[in-house]
Structures are given as structure tokens and as C-alpha cells.
Design an enzyme around this catalytic site. Structure first.
Site, mmCIF file in Angstrom:
data_model
loop_
_atom_site.group_PDB
_atom_site.id
_atom_site.type_symbol
_atom_site.label_atom_id
_atom_site.label_comp_id
_atom_site.label_asym_id
_atom_site.label_seq_id
_atom_site.Cartn_x
_atom_site.Cartn_y
_atom_site.Cartn_z
ATOM 1 N N SER A 121 0.852 -1.192 0.000
ATOM 2 C CA SER A 121 0.000 0.000 0.000
ATOM 3 C C SER A 121 0.884 1.237 0.000
ATOM 4 C CB SER A 121 -0.901 0.019 1.230
ATOM 5 O OG SER A 121 -1.580 1.257 1.350
ATOM 6 N N TYR A 176 -2.397 -0.372 10.289
ATOM 7 C CA TYR A 176 -2.396 -0.696 8.859
ATOM 8 C C TYR A 176 -1.087 -0.236 8.221
ATOM 9 C CZ TYR A 176 -4.041 -1.016 4.017
ATOM 10 O OH TYR A 176 -4.182 -1.332 2.685
ATOM 11 N N LYS A 216 1.731 -2.624 6.305
ATOM 12 C CA LYS A 216 2.089 -2.475 4.894
ATOM 13 C C LYS A 216 3.534 -2.007 4.713
ATOM 14 C CE LYS A 216 -1.771 -3.854 3.047
ATOM 15 N NZ LYS A 216 -1.849 -5.062 2.202
#
Length: 285
Positions: free
Chosen positions: A149, A162, A166
């Protein structure tokens, strides 16, 4: 022409394959004549996706399998690899795509952090460590595609778990590709998929129609295949809202925080707002 691994009768395994980018990839691989296995959670979702993939696979249901797998559990991933080998003989493409984004806060529940890291990061590590040695041993051209990401590169505020997951995927995939290219007999390459704004269940947030700025999962997968064929390791996807040139400036600025010894996440620091805007406008560096 697609990469040699994307050949008829070859085998693709996609985690998080019941929806979004994973399902779009499974559909595209099946349409190329590949045999496809999707791994995900939710019996209904898996059955629906399996039926869709079977409708485009030249061999129909015989060329498609679906399996309930929690990628955060290495025993589940090991069972998936064994099942694929038993059914199809081995794996040519592994797409570690399973991911969740329930939201997180810095001092939020540890169970939430553990689940996000378990799926998004450990799922990639488990998949790569379990599948890649068998793929190398086959001696055939192959691909490991890990879904990262942009948030793992520029690490914007607002969803730290998150971002950490990533960022870990980026570092792991870089190390994986270095290992693969220095392993005798290996014909496997690793690639870091970096989607832009893609309209999926993960990003819909209650919306039923695709926002104008988003790409479809199909557009994203087509771009992925094009860039793999071109030999890219970093598959940095644009979308209808953010062109590649803006992504590049944001990434360069983030790296510059370290080089220039600016405050962490200076892009969001009021004192640097004007400097960042000027940096984005200046395309000369």
C-alpha cells in the site's frame, strides 16, 4: 505478452481471492487458461467467487478450487500449499493479497493490532515462506506478488496499525526479491503491488457506486500484469485521482524527512505545509 508464468495450465494461488483485487486477478488468470485457487474466509463468499471464476475458466470447475484459509495461521497456509500441490501439481504464481483495514488507533486494543498485523503482514510472510521453496524446486518461471500500500511508504496519520503492516510488507518483499535473485536455480521473482484508490469492499465505506477518482479492481490487475511483463518490481498504480507524478513527489518528500531531518510526517505538519505544496509544484527534482 504476459509473463511466462501466466501460461495456460499453469497454476495461480490468490489469497483474499473472493473479492476485490484478488477476485479480479483470479478472473484474469482463469481467462488466460490458468488453473486457479482462491483462499479466503466465508463459505458463501468463496462459493460465489468460485462460480464466477469457473464461468470464465476454459476447463470450468475442474480448473478452479476455493479453500477457507486464515493466512495469519501458518498451519492454514501450509495446508493450502499441500492441497494445491495435490490438486494441481504445484504453484506458478502466488499472490499474497489478503488484507484487512478495520481501522486502528495508536493506543487502541492490542487484539486489533495483532489481527491487522497477523493478516496483512504475517499472511504475506507465511505465504512466501511456505510456497516459495516449492516453487523454486520446480525449476519453472514463477511469480510472488505481495500486495502492499502507498500507506506503507508515506505512512499518513490516522491508521497506524495498517501503515505498520504495509510498511512491513514493503521491507519483506524487497528482501524476498533479493533472496530469490541470489538463489541458485531460482526462476522466481517477487513483486510489490502498490494499489492506488481502488473501489473494493475494503474501500467502499458504505458506497454502492464507484467514486470517479477510483480505479476498478480489473483496471488495477491489468496494470499489474502490464508492469510485471515490463519487469517492474515496484508496481506503483495510479488511479483517476492521483497521477504517478504526484505519488512520486509524496514518496520523495517522505524520504526527505529523514535526509533533511524534518519532523516526523512533516507533510502533515502545519509549519511545512507551504514547503510541501511548493515541492509538489516543482517537478525538476
Amino acid at each position: 505478452m504476459p509473463h511466462a508464468a501466466m501460461s495456460p495450465n499453469n497454476v495461480a494461488v490468490i489469497t483474499g481471492g473472493a473479492s476485490g483485487i484478488g477476485l479480479a486477478a483470479a478472473m484474469r488468470f482463469a481467462s488466460l487458461g490458468m488453473r486457479v485457487c482462491i483462499a479466503d474466509l466465508g463459505a458463501g463468499r468463496l462459493a460465489s467467487a468460485e462460480a464466477k471464476i469457473s464461468s470464465v475458466a476454459p476447463g470450468g470447475v475442474a480448473d478452479v478450487m476455493a479453500m477457507a484459509v486464515d493466512v495469519s495461521r501458518i498451519e492454514d497456509v501450509s495446508g493450502l500449499e499441500t492441497a494445491v500441490r495435490k490438486r494441481f501439481g504445484g504453484t506458478d504464481i502466488l499472490m499474497n493479497n489478503a488484507g484487512i483495514q478495520p481501522g486502528s488507533t495508536m493506543f487502541g486494543a492490542s487484539e486489533n493490532w495483532q489481527r491487522i498485523l497477523g493478516v496483512n503482514l504475517w499472511g504475506v510472510i507465511h505465504g512466501s515462506q511456505v510456497f516459495a521453496p516449492h516453487m523454486i524446486a520446480r525449476g519453472r518461471p514463477g511469480l510472488v506478488v505481495n500486495t502492499g500500500s502507498k500507506q506503507g511508504i508515506t505512512t499518513p496519520p490516522g491508521d497506524p496499525a495498517y501503515n505498520v503492516s504495509k510498511a512491513g510488507v514493503k521491507a519483506f518483499t524487497e528482501a524476498l526479491q533479493h533472496e530469490l535473485r541470489n538463489t541458485a536455480g531460482s526462476r522466481i521473482s517477487a513483486h510489490l503491488m502498490i494499489p492506488g484508490f481502488v473501489f473494493t469492499g475494503l474501500t467502499a465505506k458504505g458506497r454502492t457506486e464507484k467514486p470517479a477518482g477510483a480505479w476498478t479492481p480489473e483496471q488495477t490487475v491489468d496494470f499489474m500484469i502490464e508492469r510485471i511483463d515490463a519487469g517492474d518490481f515496484y508496481i506503483l498504480c495510479p488511479d483517476n485521482d492521483v497521477p504517478r507524478c504526484l505519488d512520486q513527489r509524496r514518496i520523495l518528500w517522505a524520504a526527505g524527512d529523514i535526509v533533511e531531518n524534518r519532523p516526523a510526517l512533516s507533510r502533515w505538519h502545519p509549519a511545512y505545509a507551504e514547503a510541501f505544496a511548493a515541492f509538489v509544484r516543482d517537478q525538476s527534482t
